[in-house]
Design an enzyme around this catalytic site. Structure first.
Site, mmCIF file in Angstrom:
data_model
loop_
_atom_site.group_PDB
_atom_site.id
_atom_site.type_symbol
_atom_site.label_atom_id
_atom_site.label_comp_id
_atom_site.label_asym_id
_atom_site.label_seq_id
_atom_site.Cartn_x
_atom_site.Cartn_y
_atom_site.Cartn_z
ATOM 1 N N CYS A 79 -3.772 -0.163 4.120
ATOM 2 C CA CYS A 79 -2.835 -0.231 2.858
ATOM 3 C C CYS A 79 -1.953 -1.473 3.458
ATOM 4 C CB CYS A 79 -2.417 0.558 2.436
ATOM 5 S SG CYS A 79 -2.203 0.343 0.585
ATOM 6 N N HIS A 171 -6.622 4.585 1.204
ATOM 7 C CA HIS A 171 -5.816 5.740 1.678
ATOM 8 C C HIS A 171 -6.704 7.095 2.754
ATOM 9 C CE1 HIS A 171 -1.705 3.897 1.023
ATOM 10 N NE2 HIS A 171 -1.701 3.854 0.033
ATOM 11 N N GLU A 173 -5.544 9.171 4.551
ATOM 12 C CA GLU A 173 -4.654 10.163 4.554
ATOM 13 C C GLU A 173 -4.244 11.073 3.594
ATOM 14 O OE1 GLU A 173 -4.191 7.307 4.579
ATOM 15 O OE2 GLU A 173 -2.305 7.274 3.632
HETATM 16 N N1 GLN Z 1 1.726 -3.127 -2.345
HETATM 17 C C1 GLN Z 1 1.888 -2.868 -0.547
HETATM 18 C C2 GLN Z 1 2.218 -3.796 -0.043
HETATM 19 O O1 GLN Z 1 1.866 -4.646 -0.470
HETATM 20 C C3 GLN Z 1 1.324 -1.862 -0.313
HETATM 21 C C4 GLN Z 1 0.486 -0.296 -1.048
HETATM 22 C C5 GLN Z 1 0.198 0.620 0.211
HETATM 23 O O2 GLN Z 1 0.344 0.886 0.928
HETATM 24 N N2 GLN Z 1 -0.314 1.647 -0.457
HETATM 25 O O3 GLN Z 1 2.934 -3.439 0.839
#
Ligand code: GLN
Length: 192
Positions: A79, A171, A173
């Site tokens: 992410c 994710h 995890e």
């Molecule tokens: N929206 C977050 C960002 O732009 C990422 C979200 C996440 O890591 N769950 O950094």
């Protein structure tokens, strides 16, 4: 095998728990003094990429991390970790490590509606559970980069690999399924 887990901000504890269940050692990286190239791999957790990017710079970690990744050390970004790895952000002028040949859209599902769960195929492993939280996706793969697409949801790329770099928009995890972490550990074994 020892994994350096970046613990500046975000969901790093859950990665440590996955590694523990898989019998891999880990160590937290918060500042320059914690960083060496004696890890076998590195995890960049989810969280807020702008905060993580700022902390990486302030702690003097951005350049050393970039250079070990370019040197071939296996890295797994989830992410926000994917955002840090991307060479291009399609809706943000910033980039951070800029090592992975993908263009990533931040908050690609909208800020509030971007959190959902689904089950979709990943690589050749069958279906896995995927948890998305204000997630990005990979809008495009840069030409002639050899990026391998590992998963798509509704036609959007949500997991990819380029050489030593593995990244997911979701994710793993935050689920009970260990297979994506196992996949990362097998990349490390192949690299040793
Ligand atoms: N929206 C977050 C960002 O732009 C990422 C979200 C996440 O890591 N769950 O950094």
């Amino acid at each position: 095998m020892k994994i350096g887990v970046f613990a500046l901000q975000g969901a790093f504890v859950e990665h440590e728990q996955m590694l523990e269940r898989l019998g891999a050692e880990w160590v937290e990286i918060r500042r320059r003094a914690d960083f060496s190239d004696c890890f076998d791999g590195v995890i960049l957790p989810g969280g807020e990429s702008t905060v993580q990017g700022k902390l990486l710079c302030e702690e003097g970690l951005l350049e050393p991390l970039k250079s070990v990744i370019e040197g071939g050390m296996p890295v797994f970004g989830t992410c926000a970790g994917l955002i840090l790895l991307a060479k291009e952000l399609s809706n943000d002028p910033n980039t951070y490590l800029g090592t992975m040949s993908v263009s990533v859209r931040r908050n690609a599902y909208g800020r509030q509606l971007g959190s959902f769960r689904c089950n979709e195929p990943f690589a050749d492993m069958g279906t896995i559970p995927m948890v998305f939280i204000r997630a990005p996706f990979i809008e495009s793969v840069l030409p002639q980069s050899g990026v391998q697409i590992l998963a798509k949801v509704n036609g959007n790329i949500v997991a990819a690999r380029e050489k030593n770099m593995l990244a997911t928009a979701f994710h793993p995890e935050l689920t009970e399924d260990l297979r994506v972490h196992q996949y990362f550990l097998s990349m490390i074994k192949a690299h040793e």
